[in-house]
Design a protein around this motif. Structure first.
Motif, PDB file in Angstrom:
ATOM      1  N   GLU B 197       0.843  -1.198   0.000  1.00  0.00           N
ATOM      2  CA  GLU B 197       0.000   0.000   0.000  1.00  0.00           C
ATOM      3  C   GLU B 197       0.880   1.250   0.000  1.00  0.00           C
ATOM      4  N   GLU B 198       0.372   2.313  -0.604  1.00  0.00           N
ATOM      5  CA  GLU B 198       1.107   3.580  -0.523  1.00  0.00           C
ATOM      6  C   GLU B 198       1.052   4.128   0.892  1.00  0.00           C
ATOM      7  N   GLU B 199       2.050   4.943   1.242  1.00  0.00           N
ATOM      8  CA  GLU B 199       2.014   5.640   2.528  1.00  0.00           C
ATOM      9  C   GLU B 199       0.887   6.673   2.483  1.00  0.00           C
ATOM     10  N   LYS B 200       0.548   7.192   3.657  1.00  0.00           N
ATOM     11  CA  LYS B 200      -0.539   8.159   3.759  1.00  0.00           C
ATOM     12  C   LYS B 200      -0.159   9.450   3.025  1.00  0.00           C
ATOM     13  N   GLY B 201      -1.114   9.996   2.271  1.00  0.00           N
ATOM     14  CA  GLY B 201      -0.868  11.247   1.565  1.00  0.00           C
ATOM     15  C   GLY B 201      -2.178  11.903   1.193  1.00  0.00           C
ATOM     16  N   ASN B 202      -2.134  12.897   0.279  1.00  0.00           N
ATOM     17  CA  ASN B 202      -3.384  13.539  -0.164  1.00  0.00           C
ATOM     18  C   ASN B 202      -4.077  12.716  -1.232  1.00  0.00           C
ATOM     19  N   THR B 203      -3.263  12.068  -2.044  1.00  0.00           N
ATOM     20  CA  THR B 203      -3.804  11.271  -3.141  1.00  0.00           C
ATOM     21  C   THR B 203      -2.800  10.190  -3.490  1.00  0.00           C
ATOM     22  N   ARG B 204      -3.180   9.335  -4.435  1.00  0.00           N
ATOM     23  CA  ARG B 204      -2.248   8.305  -4.872  1.00  0.00           C
ATOM     24  C   ARG B 204      -1.490   8.814  -6.092  1.00  0.00           C
ATOM     25  N   ILE B 205      -0.267   8.326  -6.240  1.00  0.00           N
ATOM     26  CA  ILE B 205       0.563   8.788  -7.356  1.00  0.00           C
ATOM     27  C   ILE B 205      -0.101   8.417  -8.685  1.00  0.00           C
ATOM     28  N   GLU B 208      -2.910  10.754  -9.651  1.00  0.00           N
ATOM     29  CA  GLU B 208      -2.344  12.013 -10.153  1.00  0.00           C
ATOM     30  C   GLU B 208      -1.903  11.849 -11.619  1.00  0.00           C
TER      31      GLU B 208
END
Lengths: 440, 259
Positions: B197-205, B208
């Motif tokens: 899983e991606e780390e926590k952020g505003n959105t997924r790469i 974007e």
């Protein structure tokens, strides 16, 4: 009076050079705390990098407008050193504009050119201040820069403007004194910028003009000497280290990750035990990956001191762009901060005494390291050939190999590769199923 | 069509021109299998004599190495090198930029020296040699295609033009995303991110990047990597445009439009 000025100058100059060289030796010592790495191959390619990246500012031109402004400031800095040389000689010998007799009619042309650069430096720095403080570009307002780094940037820009203004003031007063035919002020002919500014000072008395000229001279050179000693404590050190850093830049394709001969050897012995007898045993227990600055290579540490915190890396980083905690710029700033801390520890204790801290965790968190996609955008963007990725990968190696710390999905991926020869849990026998389907 | 393995060639005392290194995604991932089949079809049609390792192929070790597990990487790499050297492999073509990068740049330090070519570069050379000819007025004539630079082909190995040259033969309009070539934005899968899983952020790469690709107005997003394929497909889905915008590998685009 003249002899007092000469003495004062020599004292100020010697103190400044002494302090600077002491700090430079400490930085050199700190960098050499890093692991050894031989980066002296292909000198021809390396000099080419110095010419293109450091002298030619090649990567800055990925953003042409900023590159031109930066070039003014940079060219101003490099070339104005000639003028500083004259100031130092005048200061030691008690002369005034000693190069006039050597250069003759070329002299006012050169000084004129420096003046143009000085004006361009002021312009560049003013625009840079606006970009940082008024336009607030994303890479200048991110929280990596909170506190000292943000003030540091502003101090540097303001100092450069002040130094250039003093230089121009000094020359304007000098030109006015020349017009008045003062014996001490050698006639040089008009300088390009201050020659036309001189009439502004026509109403001032001789005493005031001498005061302005001498004041400008002293404050300019004392400012330069003070700035010299500010450099090693500031991100501005890049004006010196960009050059060696370009020389020692990696010559390998960006996608290539550094090999670990220690692990290569162990696995080789495991797969071909018959080699074990002929192989000499390695000395000591090898460390896998990096936990603290001394585990990184000296080039990683030189990178840390070369970083000017411009943030082009973080602005291009896909993890950073999507709001993850990872910021390649912060990786470099953390590495330098930790290295400086280790340096202070050595200064105080003679040798490094364990302070219970490490680069990993006390500075850089696992979460930051996990978010990297190894896409090389940070490496691509860095104008002075820094690789934040190299540090990230070494810290990841430590996490996985020394601490067995990996997200559970990765642990699963590792065992899938080990057992099924693929990162997914599929049967090896199905690997060519697609081919069988095509063969039917 | 008959896809032969290196073992078959060796049993007949022959060596094929090239080894097609399929990679794990190309072998097991259902979507990526289509890329593999498309590329194998092109090789077959153009008469390139190729073999696969088949069941003998293993992961190159790329995701393990990038995640920090050098031991597993070394085990995979050394086994693969033994196998490749045993078959006397000289030339390798692969449709995965991660396999391409590691075989080309990282295996030599362990004694594996081969000429390694990414399939987009190989396709370009087949086109240049006149072995691939496109249909007149192919399916993509006049359509907008945007190309996504994979990090490991682009920045990692400085290959930006070959895939674009291949796409030009489709007679389509090539539109660039704002972030392209050396400024390209990652799909989010590299460095073993594909497997967690991606780390926590505003959105997924990939959201974007998917949005950026869709914003070009292209009806096809051309990829050169099975991981980018997965990420971009999800990214396009997120924008709700999956019916209008297709993510296709360059090999698939060529296979569809060859004579």
């Amino acid at each position: 009076m003249r002899i007092v000025q000469e003495l004062l100058f020599i004292i100020a100059f010697s103190v400044a050079v002494y302090l600077f060289s002491t700090k430079v030796r400490q930085i050199r010592r700190n960098i050499l705390l890093g692991r050894d790495e031989d980066l002296n191959d292909h000198p021809d390619l390396r000099w080419k990098n110095v010419l293109l990246l450091a002298f030619g500012q090649k990567k800055m031109f990925r953003n042409p407008m900023v590159a031109v402004l930066h070039f003014f400031v940079y060219a101003g800095f490099i070339i104005i050193n000639l003028e500083i040389l004259e100031i130092i000689l005048d200061g030691i010998l008690g002369t005034h504009r000693v190069f006039v007799s050597v250069l003759g009619s070329l002299y006012p042309v050169l000084i004129g050119a420096f003046e143009v650069l000085a004006v361009l430096v002021i312009l560049g720095c003013a625009i840079f201040l606006i970009r940082r403080n008024i336009l607030k570009l994303r890479r200048f307002i991110s929280k990596d820069l909170d506190g000292w780094p943000r003030s540091d940037a502003n101090y540097i820009l303001i100092t450069e403007i002040v130094l250039m203004t003093l230089f121009l003031t000094m020359n304007t007063a000098d030109q006015q004194m020349q017009l008045r035919g003062s014996a001490h002020y050698v006639t040089t002919g008009p300088f390009l910028i201050t020659g036309s500014l001189a009439p502004l000072f026509s109403g001032l008395s001789d005493g005031t003009l001498v005061g302005l000229e001498r004041g400008g001279w002293w404050l300019h050179i004392l400012g330069v000497l003070a700035f010299l000693n500010y450099l090693p404590y500031s991100k501005h050190l890049h004006i010196i280290l960009a050059f060696p850093n370009a020389y020692f830049a990696s010559l390998e394709p960006m996608g290539e990750m550094e090999n670990m001969p220690a692990v290569q050897r162990e696995v080789q012995l495991m797969l071909q035990p018959e080699l074990a007898a002929s192989e000499p045993a390695p000395e000591g227990i090898p460390k896998f990956g990096a936990k603290d600055v001394s585990d990184l290579s000296w080039k990683n540490l030189l990178d840390a001191y070369s970083c000017t915190e411009c943030g082009r890396c973080s602005a291009a980083c896909p993890a950073n762009l999507t709001g993850k905690t990872l910021s390649p710029r912060k990786i470099m700033m953390d590495t330098r901060d930790r290295l400086e801390e280790v340096g202070r520890n050595i200064n105080a204790n003679g040798t490094f005494t364990d302070d219970g801290k490490t680069l990993l965790r006390n500075y850089i968190t696992e979460e930051e390291l996990r978010a990297c996609t190894t896409c090389n955008a940070c490496v691509q963007e860095c104008p002075v050939s820094i690789s934040p990725l190299d540090i990230i990968l070494q810290l990841r190696r430590h996490l996985v190999m020394e601490e067995s710390s990996a997200p559970t999905e990765w642990t699963g991926m590792f065992s899938n590769i080990e057992n099924n020869m693929a990162p997914w849990k599929f049967s090896m026998d199905d690997r060519d199923k697609w081919a069988e389907e095509m063969n039917q | 069509m008959q896809i032969k393995t290196m073992a078959t060639y060796a049993a007949n005392g022959e060596t094929p021109e090239i080894l097609f290194w399929v990679g794990c995604a190309g072998s097991f991932d259902q979507r990526a299998q289509k890329i593999t089949k498309a590329f194998a079809t092109i090789l077959d049609k153009t008469g390139v004599q190729f073999a696969i390792l088949g069941k003998e192929e293993s992961c190159t070790g790329d995701p393990a190495r990038r995640a920090g597990n050098e031991f597993i990487f070394q085990m995979m790499a050394q086994n693969n090198i033994q196998l490749l050297n045993m078959y006397g492999v000289k030339k390798i073509v692969t449709a995965c930029p991660h396999c391409f990068n590691i075989l080309k740049n990282e295996y030599p330090a362990l004694g594996g020296n081969y000429e390694v070519i990414h399939h987009t570069t190989f396709l370009q050379s087949l086109i240049d040699e006149g072995k691939i000819r496109m249909k007149e007025g192919g399916a993509f004539k006049g359509k907008k295609i945007t190309y996504h630079d994979s990090c490991y082909l682009g920045r990692g190995n400085n290959i930006y033009e070959a895939p674009r040259k291949v796409l030009e033969t489709l007679d389509a309009e090539l539109v660039e995303m704002k972030r392209c070539r050396s400024k390209g934005l990652c799909c989010g899968a590299g460095g073993a991110q594909m497997f967690k899983e991606e780390e926590k952020g505003n959105t997924r790469i990939n959201f974007e990047r998917g949005r950026e690709a869709v914003d070009t107005g292209a009806s096809v997003i051309a990829a050169n990597c099975p991981f980018c394929m997965t990420m971009l497909t999800d990214g396009v889905k997120e924008t709700g445009k999956e019916d209008e915008v297709k993510v296709l590998d360059i090999a698939e685009l060529i296979a569809m439009n060859m004579e």
